[in-house]
Design an enzyme around this catalytic site. Structure first.
Site, PDB file in Angstrom:
ATOM      1  N   GLY A  82     -43.733 -29.886  -4.253  1.00  0.00           N
ATOM      2  CA  GLY A  82     -42.857 -30.539  -3.296  1.00  0.00           C
ATOM      3  C   GLY A  82     -43.635 -31.114  -2.125  1.00  0.00           C
ATOM      4  O   GLY A  82     -44.816 -30.783  -1.910  1.00  0.00           O
ATOM      5  N   CYS A  83     -42.973 -31.967  -1.357  1.00  0.00           N
ATOM      6  CA  CYS A  83     -43.650 -32.625  -0.235  1.00  0.00           C
ATOM      7  C   CYS A  83     -43.977 -31.638   0.875  1.00  0.00           C
ATOM      8  O   CYS A  83     -45.127 -31.550   1.324  1.00  0.00           O
ATOM      9  CB  CYS A  83     -42.799 -33.782   0.288  1.00  0.00           C
ATOM     10  SG  CYS A  83     -41.077 -33.370   0.623  1.00  0.00           S
ATOM     11  N   TYR A  84     -42.988 -30.880   1.321  1.00  0.00           N
ATOM     12  CA  TYR A  84     -43.263 -29.869   2.351  1.00  0.00           C
ATOM     13  C   TYR A  84     -44.299 -28.839   1.880  1.00  0.00           C
ATOM     14  O   TYR A  84     -45.242 -28.523   2.618  1.00  0.00           O
ATOM     15  CB  TYR A  84     -41.981 -29.138   2.731  1.00  0.00           C
ATOM     16  CG  TYR A  84     -41.081 -29.821   3.731  1.00  0.00           C
ATOM     17  CD1 TYR A  84     -41.559 -30.221   4.984  1.00  0.00           C
ATOM     18  CD2 TYR A  84     -39.737 -30.030   3.459  1.00  0.00           C
ATOM     19  CE1 TYR A  84     -40.720 -30.819   5.912  1.00  0.00           C
ATOM     20  CE2 TYR A  84     -38.886 -30.632   4.375  1.00  0.00           C
ATOM     21  CZ  TYR A  84     -39.382 -31.019   5.611  1.00  0.00           C
ATOM     22  OH  TYR A  84     -38.557 -31.607   6.535  1.00  0.00           O
TER      23      TYR A  84
ATOM     24  N   THR B  67     -46.710 -29.158  -0.225  1.00  0.00           N
ATOM     25  CA  THR B  67     -48.053 -29.746  -0.266  1.00  0.00           C
ATOM     26  C   THR B  67     -48.693 -29.710   1.108  1.00  0.00           C
ATOM     27  O   THR B  67     -49.849 -29.259   1.263  1.00  0.00           O
ATOM     28  CB  THR B  67     -47.983 -31.196  -0.777  1.00  0.00           C
ATOM     29  OG1 THR B  67     -47.537 -31.189  -2.143  1.00  0.00           O
ATOM     30  CG2 THR B  67     -49.334 -31.872  -0.695  1.00  0.00           C
TER      31      THR B  67
END
Length: 349
Positions: free
Chosen positions: A152-154, A156
């Protein structure tokens, strides 16, 4: 392996899917042979995304694993959660390699997924097969695999900022606090009150406090590198900007380590991994400094008075947090240089 591959993108009408198309257009070994959408099949992709006019003239294909296999060797699933768990087995059975950008295959525990995502979990055998593609940490596990779960973005941004110190035993894992902020594109292209312009403009708000679905993903990886369960406080905020994530993280230091020692630890850990840039002492990264790129920039400040360290990590949520890291994982799967097709200078200002 061959230096050419045909790829399909499922979810081409979402921000993650269209960002994949933008980046893959610059990849020397990739040909996009199918753009797929369950909701807009038959329509020109440039109809929904006019910036692709005369760049992509494709009509959107319907979701069909066998038809996709006739056109492609690998498929990216840039779909909402709850869909990839059903599509991935079909694509694999058809003989396609799969990189999933949704959250469906990240958590190894089906019960944990259902508790946090409120959807039925994927088959346990599929979860076991999926390799978690946090490229700078688990990249060696990705090579030659058939099924990759893109982080996921967060997670990462948070994990790249925390893993080296947690792995080295320099932090007390029980004290980790992650204060995370994201641009609005992280919420996807769907329309809702929470991302309505007049609600968000000149505003700044926290959301999903103690309930965000990325919490168990972060804790799963931190527990893996720490060798014991880790529980972290993770709070997300929506910022009135289009792209970018900043994670400002705090933790008590185990032992006596200076800011410069943290910098040296991280530079050593990420040596040779060109997409993590560790800032010198006294410099802290900003979201605009990585916008449009696959970079993660990290800065540090040790507070001797409190015995804590502050770690600041920034990424572009649509690139390093989604499409860029997915392409990085493609490169690793295929045995190519992981930077291939990702040499984008950040867009500044």
């Amino acid at each position: 392996m061959s230096n050419q591959i045909r790829v399909a993108v499922v979810g081409s009408t979402g921000y993650g899917g269209v960002e994949l198309i933008r980046l893959l257009e610059a990849h020397p070994y990739v040909e996009i042979t199918s753009v797929i959408s369950s909701s807009s099949a038959g329509a020109p992709i440039a109809e929904g995304f006019p910036h692709l006019t005369e760049i992509r003239t494709d009509l959107l294909d319907a979701v069909d694993a066998e038809a996709t296999r006739s056109k492609a060797d690998l498929v990216f699933l840039a779909t909402p959660s709850g869909i990839a768990s059903q599509l991935a087995p079909q694509m694999l059975q058809a003989g396609l390699k799969v990189i999933d950008l949704s959250g469906d295959l990240r958590l190894k525990s089906p019960d944990l997924y259902e508790r946090w995502y409120k959807k039925p979990a994927a088959d346990p055998a599929l979860l076991e097969q999926a390799v978690f593609g946090l490229a700078e940490v688990f990249g060696n596990e990705v090579k030659g695999q058939e099924l990759i779960s893109n982080p996921g973005c967060y997670p990462t941004a948070a994990l790249l900022g925390l893993v080296p110190a947690v792995a080295a035993g320099w932090l007390d894992p029980s004290t980790i606090i992650i204060d995370a902020k994201s641009g609005v594109s992280g919420a996807g292209r769907g329309v809702g009150l929470g991302t309505h312009y007049s609600e968000l403009n000149e505003n700044f708000k926290a959301y999903k406090i103690n309930k965000h679905q990325h919490i168990p993903e972060i804790e799963q990886v931190l527990g893996r590198v720490a060798g014991k369960p880790v529980v972290a406080t993770f709070t997300t905020h929506l910022v009135p900007m289009t792209r970018g994530i900043m994670c400002t993280m705090y933790a008590a230091i185990s032992g006596n380590h200076s800011t410069q020692e943290f910098i040296e630890l991280y530079r050593s850990y990420y040596q040779g991994r060109k997409f993590v840039r560790v800032r010198p002492e006294g410099q802290w990264p900003a979201t605009k400094e990585v916008s449009g790129s696959n970079y993660c920039d990290i800065g540090f400040a040790v507070d001797e008075r409190t015995g804590r360290v502050t770690i600041v990590s920034v990424i572009d949520n649509l690139v390093k947090g989604a499409a860029g890291q997915a392409i990085q994982n493609l490169n690793l799967m295929m045995g190519w240089d992981e930077t291939l097709g990702l040499h984008f200078v950040p867009v500044y200002p």
